[in-house]
Design a protein around this motif. Structure first.
Motif, PDB file in Angstrom:
ATOM      1  N   VAL A 147       0.835  -1.205   0.000  1.00 26.55           N
ATOM      2  CA  VAL A 147       0.000   0.000   0.000  1.00 26.55           C
ATOM      3  C   VAL A 147       0.869   1.254   0.000  1.00 26.55           C
ATOM      4  O   VAL A 147       0.593   2.226  -0.708  1.00 26.55           O
ATOM      5  CB  VAL A 147      -0.954  -0.002   1.211  1.00 26.55           C
ATOM      6  CG1 VAL A 147      -1.644   1.345   1.362  1.00 26.55           C
ATOM      7  CG2 VAL A 147      -1.993  -1.111   1.062  1.00 26.55           C
ATOM      8  N   ALA A 148       1.939   1.242   0.792  1.00 22.96           N
ATOM      9  CA  ALA A 148       2.843   2.392   0.844  1.00 22.96           C
ATOM     10  C   ALA A 148       3.488   2.630  -0.516  1.00 22.96           C
ATOM     11  O   ALA A 148       3.571   3.781  -0.984  1.00 22.96           O
ATOM     12  CB  ALA A 148       3.916   2.162   1.908  1.00 22.96           C
ATOM     13  N   VAL A 149       3.945   1.570  -1.156  1.00 18.95           N
ATOM     14  CA  VAL A 149       4.574   1.696  -2.475  1.00 18.95           C
ATOM     15  C   VAL A 149       3.568   2.215  -3.495  1.00 18.95           C
ATOM     16  O   VAL A 149       3.887   3.086  -4.315  1.00 18.95           O
ATOM     17  CB  VAL A 149       5.154   0.344  -2.920  1.00 18.95           C
ATOM     18  CG1 VAL A 149       5.567   0.391  -4.396  1.00 18.95           C
ATOM     19  CG2 VAL A 149       6.354  -0.034  -2.063  1.00 18.95           C
ATOM     20  N   ALA A 150       2.337   1.697  -3.446  1.00 15.33           N
ATOM     21  CA  ALA A 150       1.298   2.143  -4.382  1.00 15.33           C
ATOM     22  C   ALA A 150       0.984   3.618  -4.181  1.00 15.33           C
ATOM     23  O   ALA A 150       0.800   4.366  -5.158  1.00 15.33           O
ATOM     24  CB  ALA A 150       0.037   1.304  -4.199  1.00 15.33           C
ATOM     25  N   ALA A 151       0.938   4.054  -2.930  1.00 14.11           N
ATOM     26  CA  ALA A 151       0.644   5.462  -2.640  1.00 14.11           C
ATOM     27  C   ALA A 151       1.747   6.365  -3.176  1.00 14.11           C
ATOM     28  O   ALA A 151       1.476   7.423  -3.772  1.00 14.11           O
ATOM     29  CB  ALA A 151       0.473   5.657  -1.136  1.00 14.11           C
ATOM     30  N   VAL A 152       2.985   5.952  -2.978  1.00 12.27           N
ATOM     31  CA  VAL A 152       4.113   6.750  -3.463  1.00 12.27           C
ATOM     32  C   VAL A 152       4.126   6.785  -4.989  1.00 12.27           C
ATOM     33  O   VAL A 152       4.362   7.840  -5.600  1.00 12.27           O
ATOM     34  CB  VAL A 152       5.436   6.188  -2.914  1.00 12.27           C
ATOM     35  CG1 VAL A 152       6.621   6.862  -3.593  1.00 12.27           C
ATOM     36  CG2 VAL A 152       5.520   6.385  -1.405  1.00 12.27           C
ATOM     37  N   ALA A 153       3.869   5.646  -5.624  1.00 13.27           N
ATOM     38  CA  ALA A 153       3.844   5.596  -7.087  1.00 13.27           C
ATOM     39  C   ALA A 153       2.742   6.498  -7.639  1.00 13.27           C
ATOM     40  O   ALA A 153       2.926   7.164  -8.670  1.00 13.27           O
ATOM     41  CB  ALA A 153       3.637   4.155  -7.554  1.00 13.27           C
ATOM     42  N   THR A 154       1.603   6.520  -6.963  1.00  8.51           N
ATOM     43  CA  THR A 154       0.502   7.395  -7.389  1.00  8.51           C
ATOM     44  C   THR A 154       0.915   8.860  -7.293  1.00  8.51           C
ATOM     45  O   THR A 154       0.631   9.661  -8.204  1.00  8.51           O
ATOM     46  CB  THR A 154      -0.743   7.138  -6.520  1.00  8.51           C
ATOM     47  OG1 THR A 154      -1.133   5.766  -6.641  1.00  8.51           O
ATOM     48  CG2 THR A 154      -1.892   8.037  -6.953  1.00  8.51           C
ATOM     49  N   ALA A 155       1.571   9.224  -6.196  1.00  6.45           N
ATOM     50  CA  ALA A 155       2.041  10.605  -6.033  1.00  6.45           C
ATOM     51  C   ALA A 155       3.067  10.958  -7.109  1.00  6.45           C
ATOM     52  O   ALA A 155       3.063  12.077  -7.647  1.00  6.45           O
ATOM     53  CB  ALA A 155       2.642  10.787  -4.647  1.00  6.45           C
ATOM     54  N   MET A 156       3.955  10.009  -7.420  1.00  8.17           N
ATOM     55  CA  MET A 156       4.943  10.238  -8.468  1.00  8.17           C
ATOM     56  C   MET A 156       4.266  10.520  -9.805  1.00  8.17           C
ATOM     57  O   MET A 156       4.636  11.448 -10.524  1.00  8.17           O
ATOM     58  CB  MET A 156       5.874   9.025  -8.600  1.00  8.17           C
ATOM     59  CG  MET A 156       6.840   8.838  -7.459  1.00  8.17           C
ATOM     60  SD  MET A 156       7.755   7.277  -7.596  1.00  8.17           S
ATOM     61  CE  MET A 156       8.626   7.519  -9.150  1.00  8.17           C
ATOM     62  N   TYR A 157       3.261   9.714 -10.135  1.00  5.71           N
ATOM     63  CA  TYR A 157       2.591   9.887 -11.418  1.00  5.71           C
ATOM     64  C   TYR A 157       1.813  11.202 -11.466  1.00  5.71           C
ATOM     65  O   TYR A 157       1.795  11.887 -12.497  1.00  5.71           O
ATOM     66  CB  TYR A 157       1.655   8.717 -11.692  1.00  5.71           C
ATOM     67  CG  TYR A 157       0.994   8.810 -13.048  1.00  5.71           C
ATOM     68  CD1 TYR A 157       1.764   8.795 -14.213  1.00  5.71           C
ATOM     69  CD2 TYR A 157      -0.390   8.956 -13.165  1.00  5.71           C
ATOM     70  CE1 TYR A 157       1.172   8.917 -15.457  1.00  5.71           C
ATOM     71  CE2 TYR A 157      -0.985   9.068 -14.405  1.00  5.71           C
ATOM     72  CZ  TYR A 157      -0.203   9.048 -15.547  1.00  5.71           C
ATOM     73  OH  TYR A 157      -0.776   9.166 -16.781  1.00  5.71           O
ATOM     74  N   GLY A 162       5.073   8.401 -18.261  1.00 10.23           N
ATOM     75  CA  GLY A 162       5.093   8.633 -16.824  1.00 10.23           C
ATOM     76  C   GLY A 162       4.442   7.508 -16.039  1.00 10.23           C
ATOM     77  O   GLY A 162       4.876   7.194 -14.911  1.00 10.23           O
ATOM     78  N   PHE A 163       3.417   6.905 -16.632  1.00 15.35           N
ATOM     79  CA  PHE A 163       2.767   5.764 -15.973  1.00 15.35           C
ATOM     80  C   PHE A 163       3.774   4.640 -15.745  1.00 15.35           C
ATOM     81  O   PHE A 163       3.863   4.068 -14.648  1.00 15.35           O
ATOM     82  CB  PHE A 163       1.589   5.270 -16.817  1.00 15.35           C
ATOM     83  CG  PHE A 163       0.940   4.028 -16.282  1.00 15.35           C
ATOM     84  CD1 PHE A 163       0.056   4.095 -15.218  1.00 15.35           C
ATOM     85  CD2 PHE A 163       1.220   2.783 -16.842  1.00 15.35           C
ATOM     86  CE1 PHE A 163      -0.534   2.943 -14.710  1.00 15.35           C
ATOM     87  CE2 PHE A 163       0.643   1.633 -16.347  1.00 15.35           C
ATOM     88  CZ  PHE A 163      -0.249   1.714 -15.278  1.00 15.35           C
ATOM     89  N   PHE A 164       4.536   4.331 -16.765  1.00 11.34           N
ATOM     90  CA  PHE A 164       5.536   3.268 -16.635  1.00 11.34           C
ATOM     91  C   PHE A 164       6.725   3.710 -15.786  1.00 11.34           C
ATOM     92  O   PHE A 164       7.346   2.882 -15.114  1.00 11.34           O
ATOM     93  CB  PHE A 164       5.988   2.812 -18.022  1.00 11.34           C
ATOM     94  CG  PHE A 164       4.926   2.077 -18.780  1.00 11.34           C
ATOM     95  CD1 PHE A 164       4.603   0.776 -18.459  1.00 11.34           C
ATOM     96  CD2 PHE A 164       4.224   2.703 -19.801  1.00 11.34           C
ATOM     97  CE1 PHE A 164       3.606   0.090 -19.148  1.00 11.34           C
ATOM     98  CE2 PHE A 164       3.223   2.043 -20.487  1.00 11.34           C
ATOM     99  CZ  PHE A 164       2.903   0.734 -20.161  1.00 11.34           C
ATOM    100  N   TYR A 165       7.025   5.002 -15.802  1.00 12.42           N
ATOM    101  CA  TYR A 165       8.099   5.534 -14.962  1.00 12.42           C
ATOM    102  C   TYR A 165       7.775   5.327 -13.492  1.00 12.42           C
ATOM    103  O   TYR A 165       8.663   5.030 -12.682  1.00 12.42           O
ATOM    104  CB  TYR A 165       8.284   7.017 -15.270  1.00 12.42           C
ATOM    105  CG  TYR A 165       9.353   7.709 -14.446  1.00 12.42           C
ATOM    106  CD1 TYR A 165      10.665   7.739 -14.882  1.00 12.42           C
ATOM    107  CD2 TYR A 165       9.034   8.352 -13.250  1.00 12.42           C
ATOM    108  CE1 TYR A 165      11.655   8.385 -14.139  1.00 12.42           C
ATOM    109  CE2 TYR A 165      10.010   8.999 -12.499  1.00 12.42           C
ATOM    110  CZ  TYR A 165      11.312   9.008 -12.950  1.00 12.42           C
ATOM    111  OH  TYR A 165      12.277   9.649 -12.213  1.00 12.42           O
ATOM    112  N   ALA A 166       6.519   5.482 -13.125  1.00 15.15           N
ATOM    113  CA  ALA A 166       6.105   5.266 -11.735  1.00 15.15           C
ATOM    114  C   ALA A 166       5.881   3.792 -11.432  1.00 15.15           C
ATOM    115  O   ALA A 166       6.153   3.325 -10.314  1.00 15.15           O
ATOM    116  CB  ALA A 166       4.830   6.061 -11.445  1.00 15.15           C
TER     117      ALA A 166
END
Length: 210
Positions: free
Chosen positions: A31-41, A59-63
């Motif tokens: 969940v933490a990783v998903a939240a960070v990836a969402t913020a990155m995107y 950017g989707f693949f970058y995150a």
């Protein structure tokens, strides 16, 4: 409070959260990783909002790539936590070593047209710091001597990731990717170096090198 103090305090909090989530693993870490990836995107789309659809897809693949890589590294085998911490230590020591070496010895600019504050001294300081810290952790935890060689190489990759994000911000005419993190800017500003290190570590593990 000075800028360095704010930057340090924020960094300590981020490190503590990352270590706690990593130690717990499982759903909490995912969940933490998903939240960070969402913020990155989210930050990526704000930077490239006028650059066309291909940049938004990129950017989707970058995150996504570093997120999947971190999950893979953490849950792959019994040494997953140790290897994940190696990823973090290499990235963090690169950032810290580059920051202090650049401030202390920085003269010659590394890429002035992209990031005026980056210096060759900072690059060398980051590589040396990652080699020492990453190498020491690999030896302490029995992860293998190959990581002694990979640590400085991945440190260069981390700084290349930093320069890439700096180039994006310069092209977009923004100073920071966001304002979530006092003293640091946005999530992308802090994780641009982690992206290549995470992906390269996962690739190395897939190839049986770690």
């Amino acid at each position: 409070m000075s800028e360095l103090a704010i930057r340090t305090l924020t960094g300590v909090v981020m490190i503590a959260v990352a270590l706690l989530a990593s130690a717990v693993g499982g759903t909490i870490f995912a969940v933490a990783v998903a939240a960070v990836a969402t913020a990155m995107y989210y930050e990526w789309t704000r930077i490239v909002r006028d650059w066309g659809l291909s940049w938004k897809i990129g950017g989707f693949f970058y995150a996504l790539a570093p997120a999947l890589s971190l999950l893979w590294v953490r849950e792959r085998d019994v040494h997953g936590l140790e290897l994940l911490l190696w990823v973090f230590l290499v990235t963090w020591s690169t950032d810290i070593g580059a920051y202090f070496a650049g401030r202390t010895f920085g003269r010659a600019k590394l890429a002035p047209s992209i990031s005026p504050n980056k210096t060759w001294a900072g690059l060398c300081g980051g590589v040396v710091a990652a080699a020492i810290v990453g190498g020491a952790w690999a030896l302490m935890t029995g992860l293998g001597t190959l990581l002694l060689m990979l640590a400085p190489i991945f440190a260069v990759a981390a700084q290349a990731g930093d320069l890439f994000e700096s180039w994006m911000k310069r092209r977009a005419g923004v100073k920071d990717s966001g304002h979530w993190l006092p003293g640091h800017g946005g999530v992308l500003d802090r994780l641009d170096g982690l992206v290549p290190v995470a992906v390269l570590t996962a690739i190395a593990q897939l190839l049986g090198l770690t």
